[in-house]
Enzyme design. Structure first.
Site, PDB file in Angstrom:
ATOM      1  N   CYS A  77      80.623  54.896 -40.620  1.00 48.11           N
ATOM      2  CA  CYS A  77      79.928  55.831 -41.515  1.00 48.11           C
ATOM      3  C   CYS A  77      79.295  56.985 -40.729  1.00 48.11           C
ATOM      4  O   CYS A  77      80.007  57.868 -40.255  1.00 48.11           O
ATOM      5  CB  CYS A  77      78.917  55.061 -42.367  1.00 48.11           C
ATOM      6  SG  CYS A  77      78.298  55.998 -43.756  1.00 48.11           S
TER       7      CYS A  77
ATOM      8  N   HIS B  21      81.120  50.271 -44.169  1.00 50.20           N
ATOM      9  CA  HIS B  21      80.377  49.337 -43.325  1.00 50.20           C
ATOM     10  C   HIS B  21      80.903  47.920 -43.520  1.00 50.20           C
ATOM     11  O   HIS B  21      80.499  47.263 -44.478  1.00 50.20           O
ATOM     12  CB  HIS B  21      78.898  49.305 -43.736  1.00 50.20           C
ATOM     13  CG  HIS B  21      78.188  50.608 -43.589  1.00 50.20           C
ATOM     14  ND1 HIS B  21      77.673  51.030 -42.395  1.00 50.20           N
ATOM     15  CD2 HIS B  21      77.889  51.574 -44.484  1.00 50.20           C
ATOM     16  CE1 HIS B  21      77.089  52.210 -42.564  1.00 50.20           C
ATOM     17  NE2 HIS B  21      77.211  52.558 -43.824  1.00 50.20           N
TER      18      HIS B  21
ATOM     19  N   GLU C 275      80.073  45.533 -41.584  1.00 50.15           N
ATOM     20  CA  GLU C 275      78.960  44.687 -41.114  1.00 50.15           C
ATOM     21  C   GLU C 275      77.946  44.387 -42.210  1.00 50.15           C
ATOM     22  O   GLU C 275      77.144  43.480 -42.072  1.00 50.15           O
ATOM     23  CB  GLU C 275      78.281  45.342 -39.896  1.00 50.15           C
ATOM     24  CG  GLU C 275      77.321  46.491 -40.182  1.00 50.15           C
ATOM     25  CD  GLU C 275      77.981  47.816 -40.546  1.00 50.15           C
ATOM     26  OE1 GLU C 275      79.226  47.869 -40.606  1.00 50.15           O
ATOM     27  OE2 GLU C 275      77.251  48.800 -40.787  1.00 50.15           O
TER      28      GLU C 275
END
Lengths: 175, 288
Positions: free
Chosen positions: A80, A161, A163
């Protein structure tokens, strides 16, 4: 050991993913930390690209990141805001991105927070769009017809993302 | 239960400073200084405190003027329980709503039902029960309720430490004690168990209220906050751009005292401070 740039944003979540993959990791805030010889990769996390870019320059990290990127065995991954920083062109960013990945990225291209969305592979938060992909850049993943994960040699970037949704597969593929 | 996208946006704000701004010019200064988001409001807390009267949501044209210049997230405040102010802010497409005790409360019984919104909310809390009630209502982010506009950090520290202690206490509780704690806090026991297992709140937790200097910001980070809101501390200081920049650096380098010393130098006058015991209005007592 993989460094996670810890100036601002979602660095803890990347540390957690690397821990799940049993990869050694450390937070990086200074030039000295970035130049540690045991470092074999760097993650530039999500957050606010304006904040990270400002302090990359103020803390003298730009030349160190660029020097590290020259080594083909040193892997970098930006998510990002991290992708925005790695890109060659970002029309709506005040300041020069690092220019390590030959793509054009438009910030907040989906809109404001009301347009943020989550998929099973990752979260798109005020996410950017990759609007141009350079000749030597490979599109690894697309979503709704747009490139969302790209690589150019040792430099990787995603508009989403992984994560934030507990997806460790992207990190596993890259590192 | 959670607004996942809102929770994720809050995660991206971590390690950053969210600054109160009252016009587009201040928003530009804040963004340039390294703010990770701005909070658009009519008057900064110290002015609300000094001038009195009913403090309400900002005018749409003011919020729009800030959205027009800021490329970072724009937050705005609604009065506690004022669902329609929140609907208006959602229609204005702000990025985050702060249901804030700094404004005059609108509902003496309830807070906004935040679960019915797509836009995420941040809410203040003085202790764990308050934080968990707000999270149950749908808040995506929590902040302390330090006494806004005082330039006095003691109340924010009180809230951070209180919450930490209460979370610590959960760890030694058996199921029956947990059920009692949940009942006392008026929240679901599953949420309490989640907090016990995580050892922290399930959403991002910022410090807010009374932060006036880089050292204050660093103190809050050292105590375990994810980031910091600064209200009057920036634009009531003698050199806002410099103080803003210094506070952002202090949040990044809070562990490095030598750097903090450099950062703290040459900042001019900090905002004027107030002793808590002299206050007529304790904003932190607003909220139920």
């Amino acid at each position: 050991m993989i460094g996670v740039l810890a100036l601002q944003g979602g660095f803890r979540e990347h540390m957690e993913v690397l821990a799940m993959l049993e990869l050694e990791a450390c937070e990086v805030r200074t030039r000295e930390e970035l130049m540690r010889p045991e470092l074999i990769g760097l993650i530039i996390p999500g957050g606010e690209s304006t904040v990270m870019l400002k302090f990359i320059d103020e803390f003298g990290l730009r030349s160190a990141i660029c020097a590290r990127a020259q080594h083909p065995e040193f892997t970098m991954y930006g998510t990002c805001a991290g992708l925005i920083l790695l890109a060659k062109e970002v029309p709506n960013l005040k300041g020069e991105p690092l220019g390590l990945l030959d793509v054009t990225v438009e910030r907040n291209a989906y809109g404001r927070q009301l347009d943020s969305f989550i998929t099973d592979f990752g979260s798109f938060i005020r996410a950017p769009k990759i609007t141009r992909v350079g000749e030597n850049v490979e599109v690894i993943m697309e979503h709704e017809g747009l490139p969302v994960l790209v690589r150019s040699g040792n430099i990787w970037g995603s508009t989403f993302h992984p994560e934030l949704v507990g997806n460790v597969e992207i990190h596993r593929k890259i590192f | 239960m959670f607004n996942e996208a809102g929770k994720n946006l809050a995660q991206m704000l971590k390690g950053g400073v969210i600054m109160d701004v009252t016009n587009a010019e201040q928003a530009a200064i804040a963004e340039k200084a390294g703010a990770c988001a701005v909070m658009a409001l009519e008057r900064v807390p110290s002015d609300i405190r000094a001038q009195g009267g009913v403090a309400r949501m900002s005018a749409p044209e003011m919020i729009k003027s800030i959205q027009a210049v800021a490329t970072i997230p724009v937050m705005a405040k609604v009065r506690i329980g004022h669902t329609m102010e929140a609907k208006i802010l959602e229609a204005l497409n702000v990025d985050f709503i702060d249901e804030s005790e700094v404004l005059t409360p609108a509902d003496p019984f309830s807070h906004v039902d935040k679960k019915s919104f797509t836009i995420p909310f941040v809410c203040g809390a003085t202790n764990l029960g308050e934080a968990l009630r707000r999270i149950s209502e749908g808040a995506s982010m929590i902040r302390t309720k330090g006494e806004a506009g005082t330039g006095n950090v003691i109340e924010a520290v009180r809230h951070i430490k209180t919450m930490k202690k209460e979370i610590e206490e959960l760890k030694s509780m058996n199921d029956e004690q947990l059920a009692n704690a949940a009942k006392e806090m008026r929240v679901d026991v599953e949420l309490v168990k989640q907090v016990r297992d995580l050892g922290r709140l399930p959403v991002v937790n910022f410090a807010a209220g009374g932060v006036a200097t880089p050292a204050d910001a660093a103190l809050c980070m050292e105590l375990g906050c994810d980031g910091v809101f600064v209200g009057s501390g920036i634009f009531k200081s003698s050199d806002p751009a410099k103080v803003a920049h210094a506070v952002v650096q202090a949040v990044i380098h809070y562990k490095d005292a030598k750097k903090l010393a450099e950062i703290s130098e040459g900042l001019g006058e900090a905002m004027p401070g107030l002793e808590i015991s002299t206050l007529d209005v304790r904003m932190q007592q607003r909220g139920w």
